[in-house]
Design a protein around this motif. Sequence first.
Motif, PDB file in Angstrom:
ATOM      1  N   SER A 235       6.458 -34.005  14.393  1.00  0.00           N
ATOM      2  CA  SER A 235       5.909 -33.885  13.043  1.00  0.00           C
ATOM      3  C   SER A 235       5.854 -35.247  12.351  1.00  0.00           C
ATOM      4  O   SER A 235       4.874 -35.579  11.684  1.00  0.00           O
ATOM      5  CB  SER A 235       6.775 -32.915  12.237  1.00  0.00           C
ATOM      6  N   VAL A 236       6.913 -36.047  12.533  1.00  0.00           N
ATOM      7  CA  VAL A 236       6.981 -37.368  11.878  1.00  0.00           C
ATOM      8  C   VAL A 236       6.030 -38.356  12.555  1.00  0.00           C
ATOM      9  O   VAL A 236       5.244 -39.048  11.896  1.00  0.00           O
ATOM     10  CB  VAL A 236       8.423 -37.909  11.896  1.00  0.00           C
ATOM     11  N   LEU A 237       6.114 -38.432  13.885  1.00  0.00           N
ATOM     12  CA  LEU A 237       5.324 -39.448  14.603  1.00  0.00           C
ATOM     13  C   LEU A 237       3.868 -39.035  14.757  1.00  0.00           C
ATOM     14  O   LEU A 237       2.980 -39.893  14.827  1.00  0.00           O
ATOM     15  CB  LEU A 237       5.917 -39.687  15.995  1.00  0.00           C
ATOM     16  N   GLY A 238       3.641 -37.730  14.839  1.00  0.00           N
ATOM     17  CA  GLY A 238       2.289 -37.234  15.115  1.00  0.00           C
ATOM     18  C   GLY A 238       2.086 -37.097  16.612  1.00  0.00           C
ATOM     19  O   GLY A 238       2.293 -38.070  17.359  1.00  0.00           O
ATOM     20  N   THR A 239       1.724 -35.906  17.059  1.00  0.00           N
ATOM     21  CA  THR A 239       1.548 -35.648  18.493  1.00  0.00           C
ATOM     22  C   THR A 239       0.536 -36.600  19.104  1.00  0.00           C
ATOM     23  O   THR A 239       0.733 -37.150  20.187  1.00  0.00           O
ATOM     24  CB  THR A 239       1.089 -34.185  18.706  1.00  0.00           C
ATOM     25  N   ARG A 240      -0.562 -36.812  18.361  1.00  0.00           N
ATOM     26  CA  ARG A 240      -1.626 -37.699  18.860  1.00  0.00           C
ATOM     27  C   ARG A 240      -1.092 -39.102  19.097  1.00  0.00           C
ATOM     28  O   ARG A 240      -1.410 -39.743  20.093  1.00  0.00           O
ATOM     29  CB  ARG A 240      -2.757 -37.722  17.822  1.00  0.00           C
ATOM     30  N   ARG A 241      -0.235 -39.555  18.184  1.00  0.00           N
ATOM     31  CA  ARG A 241       0.306 -40.910  18.285  1.00  0.00           C
ATOM     32  C   ARG A 241       1.202 -41.054  19.513  1.00  0.00           C
ATOM     33  O   ARG A 241       1.140 -42.049  20.239  1.00  0.00           O
ATOM     34  CB  ARG A 241       1.110 -41.211  16.995  1.00  0.00           C
ATOM     35  N   VAL A 242       2.047 -40.057  19.734  1.00  0.00           N
ATOM     36  CA  VAL A 242       2.971 -40.128  20.878  1.00  0.00           C
ATOM     37  C   VAL A 242       2.179 -40.144  22.190  1.00  0.00           C
ATOM     38  O   VAL A 242       2.449 -40.954  23.078  1.00  0.00           O
ATOM     39  CB  VAL A 242       3.957 -38.929  20.871  1.00  0.00           C
ATOM     40  N   VAL A 243       1.180 -39.268  22.291  1.00  0.00           N
ATOM     41  CA  VAL A 243       0.388 -39.184  23.525  1.00  0.00           C
ATOM     42  C   VAL A 243      -0.402 -40.472  23.751  1.00  0.00           C
ATOM     43  O   VAL A 243      -0.551 -40.932  24.886  1.00  0.00           O
ATOM     44  CB  VAL A 243      -0.550 -37.957  23.483  1.00  0.00           C
ATOM     45  N   SER A 244      -0.875 -41.072  22.662  1.00  0.00           N
ATOM     46  CA  SER A 244      -1.713 -42.284  22.812  1.00  0.00           C
ATOM     47  C   SER A 244      -0.944 -43.449  23.429  1.00  0.00           C
ATOM     48  O   SER A 244      -1.543 -44.337  24.045  1.00  0.00           O
ATOM     49  CB  SER A 244      -2.280 -42.701  21.451  1.00  0.00           C
ATOM     50  N   ILE A 245       0.391 -43.435  23.275  1.00  0.00           N
ATOM     51  CA  ILE A 245       1.197 -44.531  23.858  1.00  0.00           C
ATOM     52  C   ILE A 245       1.080 -44.523  25.381  1.00  0.00           C
ATOM     53  O   ILE A 245       1.224 -45.561  26.030  1.00  0.00           O
ATOM     54  CB  ILE A 245       2.678 -44.428  23.405  1.00  0.00           C
ATOM     55  N   LEU A 246       0.795 -43.346  25.965  1.00  0.00           N
ATOM     56  CA  LEU A 246       0.585 -43.262  27.421  1.00  0.00           C
ATOM     57  C   LEU A 246      -0.501 -44.222  27.884  1.00  0.00           C
ATOM     58  O   LEU A 246      -0.446 -44.755  28.992  1.00  0.00           O
ATOM     59  CB  LEU A 246       0.150 -41.850  27.814  1.00  0.00           C
ATOM     60  N   GLY A 247      -1.525 -44.411  27.027  1.00  0.00           N
ATOM     61  CA  GLY A 247      -2.711 -45.152  27.443  1.00  0.00           C
ATOM     62  C   GLY A 247      -2.612 -46.655  27.340  1.00  0.00           C
ATOM     63  O   GLY A 247      -3.583 -47.348  27.646  1.00  0.00           O
ATOM     64  N   VAL A 248      -1.429 -47.199  26.937  1.00  0.00           N
ATOM     65  CA  VAL A 248      -1.330 -48.657  26.779  1.00  0.00           C
ATOM     66  C   VAL A 248      -1.363 -49.337  28.143  1.00  0.00           C
ATOM     67  O   VAL A 248      -1.055 -48.730  29.170  1.00  0.00           O
ATOM     68  CB  VAL A 248      -0.052 -49.055  26.000  1.00  0.00           C
ATOM     69  N   GLU A 249      -1.699 -50.614  28.138  1.00  0.00           N
ATOM     70  CA  GLU A 249      -1.807 -51.369  29.392  1.00  0.00           C
ATOM     71  C   GLU A 249      -0.445 -51.625  30.035  1.00  0.00           C
ATOM     72  O   GLU A 249      -0.319 -51.694  31.244  1.00  0.00           O
ATOM     73  CB  GLU A 249      -2.514 -52.718  29.139  1.00  0.00           C
ATOM     74  N   ASN A 250       0.593 -51.804  29.191  1.00  0.00           N
ATOM     75  CA  ASN A 250       1.920 -52.115  29.724  1.00  0.00           C
ATOM     76  C   ASN A 250       2.464 -50.907  30.508  1.00  0.00           C
ATOM     77  O   ASN A 250       2.693 -49.840  29.951  1.00  0.00           O
ATOM     78  CB  ASN A 250       2.872 -52.461  28.566  1.00  0.00           C
ATOM     79  N   GLN A 251       2.682 -51.091  31.820  1.00  0.00           N
ATOM     80  CA  GLN A 251       3.077 -49.972  32.682  1.00  0.00           C
ATOM     81  C   GLN A 251       4.433 -49.407  32.309  1.00  0.00           C
ATOM     82  O   GLN A 251       4.645 -48.187  32.323  1.00  0.00           O
ATOM     83  CB  GLN A 251       3.104 -50.418  34.147  1.00  0.00           C
ATOM     84  N   ALA A 252       5.394 -50.282  31.970  1.00  0.00           N
ATOM     85  CA  ALA A 252       6.751 -49.824  31.636  1.00  0.00           C
ATOM     86  C   ALA A 252       6.724 -48.952  30.381  1.00  0.00           C
ATOM     87  O   ALA A 252       7.393 -47.916  30.319  1.00  0.00           O
ATOM     88  CB  ALA A 252       7.674 -51.028  31.444  1.00  0.00           C
TER      89      ALA A 252
END
Length: 944
Positions: A235-252
Amino acid sequence: MTVSGPRTPEPQPAAPGASSVEQLRKEGNELFKCGDYQGALTAYTQALDLGATPQDQAILHRNRAACHLKLEDYDKAETEASKAIEKDGGDVKALYRRSQALEKLGRLDQALLDLQRCVSLEPKNKVFQEALRNIGGQIQEKVRYMSSTDAKVEQMFQILLDPQEKGTEKKQKASQNLVVLAREDAGAEKIFRSNGVQLLQRLLDTGESDLMLAALRTLVGICSEHQSRTVATLSVLGTRRVVSILGVENQAVSLAACHLLHVMFDALKEGVKKGFRGKEGAIIVDPARELKVLISNLLELLTEVGVSGQGRDNALTLLIKVVPRKSPKDPNNSLALWVIDQGLKKILEVGGSVQDAPGELTVTANSRMSASILLSKLFDDLKCDAERENFHRLCENYIKSWFEGHGLAGKLRAIQTVSCLLQGPCDAGNRALELSGVMESVIALCASEQEEEQLVAVEALIHAAGKAKRASFITANGVSLLKDLYKRSEKDSIRIRALVGLCKLGSAGGTDFSMKQFAEGSTLKLAKQCRKWLCNDQIDAGTRRWAVEGLAYLTFDADVKEEFVEDEAALKALFQLSRSEERSVLFAVASALVNCTNSYDYEEPDPKMVELAKYAKQHVPEQHPKDKPSFVRARVKKLLAAGVVSALACMVKTESPVLTSSCRELLSRVFLALVEEAEDRGTVVAQGGGKALLPLALEGTDVGQTKAAQALAKLTITSNPEMTFPGERVYEVVRPLVSLLHLHCSGLQNFEALMALTNLAGISERLRQKILKEKAVPMIEGYMFEEHEMIRRAATECMCNLAMSKEVQDLFEAEGNDRLKLLVLYSGEDDELLQRAAAGGLAMLTSMRPSLCSRIPQVTTHWLEILQALLLNPNQELQHRGAVVVLNMVEASREIASTLMESEVLEILSVLAKGKESPVTRVAAACLGKAVDYGLIKPNQDGE
């Protein structure tokens, strides 16, 4: 009254007519005094079942609470004490015991209330006063700790969020401390209540990988197994925001986000496992809705531009793990149906993407395979024809939409999507191949001048070649086309794929030596070229994978196997590739190793049926001369020398979706072949084979789990189990071994499991308890009646080792069973090994349970001649076991001793006692000595 420490429950006056309740309570009290808390618990439970009075019930529940405190089961201790208090609100002992349980459970405020009540009831009781002071001190310490933790949390966030903070070491230490604090539930709760999620959001917003990793790992601690905190965090972070972190270039960072999302899924699906009470459960919203929101965002991520290939792979991995049902027994497949309706086209879009093509989604070498696996899992999760028809319709409409009206680029995408389906739910792939113009376009594009177009077409042809419906068409039309591509193309990427297509078509006969498609020597030439490409490390891993695919098909031929295991460079390259990031190679590597070790299922044909088939002019499969056992054993030795076990261990450890159940089964088959010879098992254990087999035995197909369990049994029989499976790992072996006792397993598997369990049962009581907990005893008893003498003997040996446990002794002592009779009869069998096992069990049981001695004469009229035969046996070990049984019986009762001394046993014992000094002479002399004590016989003139 004075109360000191955990006390022995005192006997209480019984209610009229409740003599059996009182008797059981007294028995429980005696057992408690002797330290047998489990036995005392049983006695109190039996007393409760007899319909005790409310006053007796309060006492019995209170006494059960004392037992649970001793057994360190504090949840049950609290429950029992509470039941006692319900019956008698002024029961000071029950209040005190509940306070002890609550203190151990960390619920100090509730423990304090109980102690205050105890002191109010008995103000002068020093034990209560001391306990009250102690718990008061603990509460103050906890308050101090929590206030200091508050300060620490605040300080850590200040350091992490301070833009002026230059010392990276200080920031690193603060981030590590935050992660460690979040691993403990109390710490996670403290961070959560200290506005932690909002502060962690600020860390995520920095975009700095180190700070993002710290925030994600801390969030894992906050959300782990806690539904309400997970919902609040989303609720605080936003589901969309949490999922979007998956798509970053940094593998770790992407992997850390993947781990966090998996933890969130588990928390939403399974709820709180630790039994949180009170407010934690109050803010839960509908978890099904939250799950769908998360999955919907994951599906959206699959087709977003700008998402990294690694992020797409992680999203696919999550969907594979959380969407399909864990078990076909679960009737609810609504989540899979919802994903098919909402996201099938998005999954197909990833599966149809061309790697590194301009304007396409960014994908990795593993993306298409992951999409295939997800599609396959979704298709397998469907329960009826209507659901499957809907899946086919959606796939076909998607392929048609690209095939028609989008030019060549659309056709390529459509063909690539068909390839994806052929590798996953092949029924859907086959139907897609039947669509108008698809197969014709594949054949036409194989002749394209553009490498990218050729690659897509040749790969589709290869995947289609193994599918029954199109195999004959492709064999007729594809062989010449692939040969032409192989000879004429200047591109290694095309030639290697064309070669794999030829390998696949060339291996159509499988292991049938008489069904080869190509001329003599052709398969060896193809294999040699595959090995050459495999060893060329200048070629990228994605292309070399196809060389392994080729070998996976060609190694059906025994000549190819023989040359392959002789090529050390090729084996080394194969094992290195299996450890690379190119995970899609795993199945091909496993297939090649299964072929080299002949660990596929093969049944020798019945000679009579072969003759009939020849007479009827039917085809008869033939085995290659080099597939005989001696050749297979030699190949296994060479693979072990090349380091195959460590390569297999690395493959088992991979977390890629490519490690499917069928792939696990192949690895299990190879392991079983590697441990076939006892002399090779030490090498397998030394290279980590024991550890690698455990996950294979617990997850995968039924066949795979059984094969891995059998390999574990072989290792447990010939190696020291505590060295093969060090530490806690040895307890994990029990369940797979017990699974081999089921009737669907072969006699050899039953026998090896019994032998392995016998070894484990002889090690420690804790292992025996684990075997009992897995409900193995009834199955082992069943095999004691088996017709096959080796299985019967192994089951008897196993039961005798288990008889060192009190629970098994209770089974033998229980009225109305033939367990003791069976051991007595087996002690008189001709099979010396069975006789030795039964006599050993009898000696131990009569020693530990003297009451069984008086029952031996009742179980069979032949008991005396069986004992005499044991005493006269030329085998000293059997003589000794028989003498011990006789001594136990003599010591148990004068009446039994009298019966024995009136028989020929007296004469036999007299002769044995005069023999050369040995364990047998000493036991015989002890028997005679006891008979003298009873006055049944007199010593001779020498006092002997």
